[in-house]
Design a protein around this motif. Structure first.
Motif, PDB file in Angstrom:
ATOM      1  N   HIS A  85      10.161  16.802  26.472  1.00 55.98           N
ATOM      2  CA  HIS A  85      11.543  16.663  26.559  1.00 55.98           C
ATOM      3  C   HIS A  85      12.399  15.137  26.457  1.00 55.98           C
ATOM      4  N   HIS A  86      11.383  14.423  26.984  1.00 59.73           N
ATOM      5  CA  HIS A  86      12.098  12.963  26.775  1.00 59.73           C
ATOM      6  C   HIS A  86      11.357  12.101  25.825  1.00 59.73           C
ATOM      7  N   GLY A  87      10.194  12.417  25.471  1.00 61.23           N
ATOM      8  CA  GLY A  87       9.644  11.319  24.572  1.00 61.23           C
ATOM      9  C   GLY A  87       9.831  11.760  23.200  1.00 61.23           C
ATOM     10  N   LEU A  88      10.227  13.128  22.796  1.00 60.35           N
ATOM     11  CA  LEU A  88      10.259  13.804  21.768  1.00 60.35           C
ATOM     12  C   LEU A  88      11.611  14.195  21.310  1.00 60.35           C
ATOM     13  N   GLY A  89      12.826  13.477  22.022  1.00 61.59           N
ATOM     14  CA  GLY A  89      14.102  14.131  21.517  1.00 61.59           C
ATOM     15  C   GLY A  89      14.465  15.049  22.243  1.00 61.59           C
ATOM     16  N   GLY A  90      13.815  15.717  23.354  1.00 59.20           N
ATOM     17  CA  GLY A  90      14.559  16.863  23.934  1.00 59.20           C
ATOM     18  C   GLY A  90      13.890  18.172  22.930  1.00 59.20           C
ATOM     19  N   LEU A  91      12.660  18.297  22.829  1.00 54.43           N
ATOM     20  CA  LEU A  91      12.072  19.121  21.817  1.00 54.43           C
ATOM     21  C   LEU A  91      12.321  20.583  22.241  1.00 54.43           C
ATOM     22  N   ALA A  92      12.479  20.979  23.663  1.00 48.62           N
ATOM     23  CA  ALA A  92      12.760  22.158  24.117  1.00 48.62           C
ATOM     24  C   ALA A  92      14.136  22.734  23.980  1.00 48.62           C
ATOM     25  N   ASP A  93      15.039  21.758  24.188  1.00 48.20           N
ATOM     26  CA  ASP A  93      16.561  21.698  24.057  1.00 48.20           C
ATOM     27  C   ASP A  93      16.763  22.147  22.724  1.00 48.20           C
ATOM     28  N   LEU A 146      -3.135  14.292  29.043  1.00 49.24           N
ATOM     29  CA  LEU A 146      -2.112  14.415  27.911  1.00 49.24           C
ATOM     30  C   LEU A 146      -1.492  15.869  28.060  1.00 49.24           C
ATOM     31  N   ALA A 147      -2.448  16.768  28.561  1.00 49.44           N
ATOM     32  CA  ALA A 147      -1.886  18.226  29.132  1.00 49.44           C
ATOM     33  C   ALA A 147      -0.837  18.273  30.066  1.00 49.44           C
ATOM     34  N   MET A 148      -1.089  17.399  31.128  1.00 47.05           N
ATOM     35  CA  MET A 148      -0.140  17.120  32.157  1.00 47.05           C
ATOM     36  C   MET A 148       0.924  16.474  31.731  1.00 47.05           C
ATOM     37  N   ALA A 149       0.713  15.424  30.784  1.00 46.86           N
ATOM     38  CA  ALA A 149       2.048  14.806  30.282  1.00 46.86           C
ATOM     39  C   ALA A 149       2.744  15.416  29.234  1.00 46.86           C
ATOM     40  N   LEU A 150       2.291  16.403  28.675  1.00 46.66           N
ATOM     41  CA  LEU A 150       3.072  17.291  27.409  1.00 46.66           C
ATOM     42  C   LEU A 150       4.524  17.807  27.898  1.00 46.66           C
ATOM     43  N   PRO A 151       4.718  18.516  28.996  1.00 46.33           N
ATOM     44  CA  PRO A 151       6.068  19.018  29.187  1.00 46.33           C
ATOM     45  C   PRO A 151       6.785  17.960  29.096  1.00 46.33           C
ATOM     46  N   PRO A 152       6.804  16.812  30.059  1.00 48.95           N
ATOM     47  CA  PRO A 152       7.953  15.927  30.221  1.00 48.95           C
ATOM     48  C   PRO A 152       7.843  15.104  28.853  1.00 48.95           C
ATOM     49  N   LEU A 153       6.976  14.834  28.327  1.00 50.00           N
ATOM     50  CA  LEU A 153       6.855  14.329  26.904  1.00 50.00           C
ATOM     51  C   LEU A 153       7.703  14.915  25.968  1.00 50.00           C
ATOM     52  N   LEU A 190       6.530  24.287  27.758  1.00 51.36           N
ATOM     53  CA  LEU A 190       7.422  23.573  27.191  1.00 51.36           C
ATOM     54  C   LEU A 190       8.625  24.056  27.222  1.00 51.36           C
ATOM     55  N   VAL A 191       9.336  24.302  28.272  1.00 53.71           N
ATOM     56  CA  VAL A 191      10.507  24.842  28.590  1.00 53.71           C
ATOM     57  C   VAL A 191      11.349  23.638  29.052  1.00 53.71           C
ATOM     58  N   SER A 192      12.864  23.757  29.034  1.00 51.62           N
ATOM     59  CA  SER A 192      13.718  23.089  29.354  1.00 51.62           C
ATOM     60  C   SER A 192      14.497  23.697  30.761  1.00 51.62           C
ATOM     61  N   ARG A 193      14.049  25.080  30.818  1.00 51.60           N
ATOM     62  CA  ARG A 193      14.340  25.404  32.162  1.00 51.60           C
ATOM     63  C   ARG A 193      13.233  26.482  32.715  1.00 51.60           C
ATOM     64  N   LYS A 194      13.032  26.639  33.893  1.00 53.19           N
ATOM     65  CA  LYS A 194      11.971  27.475  34.496  1.00 53.19           C
ATOM     66  C   LYS A 194      12.392  28.694  34.471  1.00 53.19           C
TER      67      LYS A 194
END
Length: 253
Positions: A148-156, A139-146, A171-175
């Motif tokens: 952005h993509h699974g939670l409606g672009g949370l970071a954006d 889950l920790a490894m899946a959280l960043p892409p999740l 949980l960033v949208s840009r490094k």
């Protein structure tokens, strides 16, 4: 539990940690050659280099998880953990200061040692999770892409995730523009998997990590025992050598 049991070294883990140190040294030497214009490379986007960095950090953090499993199994208390943790935090601050001198626009404010300082506390507090560490790591490894993509672009949707105050979570949208960036997510997952694997090994296959390494690998084991000191010294030495070469070759020319 006797003193001998509580201080016993696991040479296989030391050797793996030493391997990570050697690999990291080669990587940093190539980076230094590029930085001083001797062998221009794009370390930020070239997959050859970015993949190596991912593998090196993964091996380093996986070994950190193995080490925490051994410490937990040996019954090491918070006092001993705290002494080592303070050393890591102190070294992380030195890395920030040193990198600020050399790279003021992209200094390291949350690199591998900073990340380890946070993640080791989490690992220590969750060491009793047992098999759930495998799921937690996933889950920790899946959280960043999740995010952005699974939670409606949370970071954006929440730009403050990109701010330095919380971008250490990952949980960033840009490094961020920094020379080293090892946020809690997804890297906590790698450390958790190391912790889970270590706990399984020390209980189910203890001889796998306890057996002495072959003589040819003993230098790696010795290096792994001094990994923090080596980590702090290798780059100043490498940079000094490259700078000396540049200066001498410039004089010769």
């Amino acid at each position: 539990m006797g003193l001998a049991a509580s201080t016993k070294r696991y040479e296989t883990v030391d050797a793996l940690r030493g391997l990570a140190m050697v690999w990291m040294t080669v990587f940093h030497f190539c980076f230094d050659l590029s930085h001083f214009g001797l062998w221009p490379q794009n370390f930020r986007v070239d997959p050859f280099w970015t993949t190596q960095r991912t593998l090196i950090v993964s091996l380093f953090l996986f070994c950190a998880g193995l080490g925490q499993a051994i410490a937990w199994h040996q019954g090491q208390g918070w006092l001993r953990f705290g002494r080592r943790w303070i050393q890591i935090v102190g070294c992380a601050l030195l890395v920030s200061a040193g990198s600020f001198v050399m790279f003021p626009q992209s200094y390291i404010y949350f690199g591998v040692l900073h990340g380890m300082a946070v993640m080791l506390v989490v690992a220590r507090c969750t060491a009793g999770w047992g098999r759930w560490l495998w799921l937690g790591g996933l889950l920790a490894m899946a959280l960043p892409p999740l995010a952005h993509h699974g939670l409606g672009g949370l970071a954006d949707a929440a730009p403050w995730f990109n701010g330095r105050a919380v971008n250490w979570l990952g949980l960033v949208s840009r490094k961020p523009f920094t020379e080293d960036y090892v946020p809690v997510f997804p890297w906590l997952g790698v450390l958790w998997w190391g912790l889970a694997a270590g706990q399984w090994l020390v209980t189910q296959k203890p001889t796998w990590m306890q057996r002495p390494v072959p003589l040819v690998f003993s230098p790696l084991a010795a290096l792994g025992r001094w990994s923090l000191s080596y980590y702090m010294l290798h780059q100043p030495v490498l940079i000094g050598l490259v700078m000396a070469f540049v200066w001498v070759s410039g004089k010769a020319a």
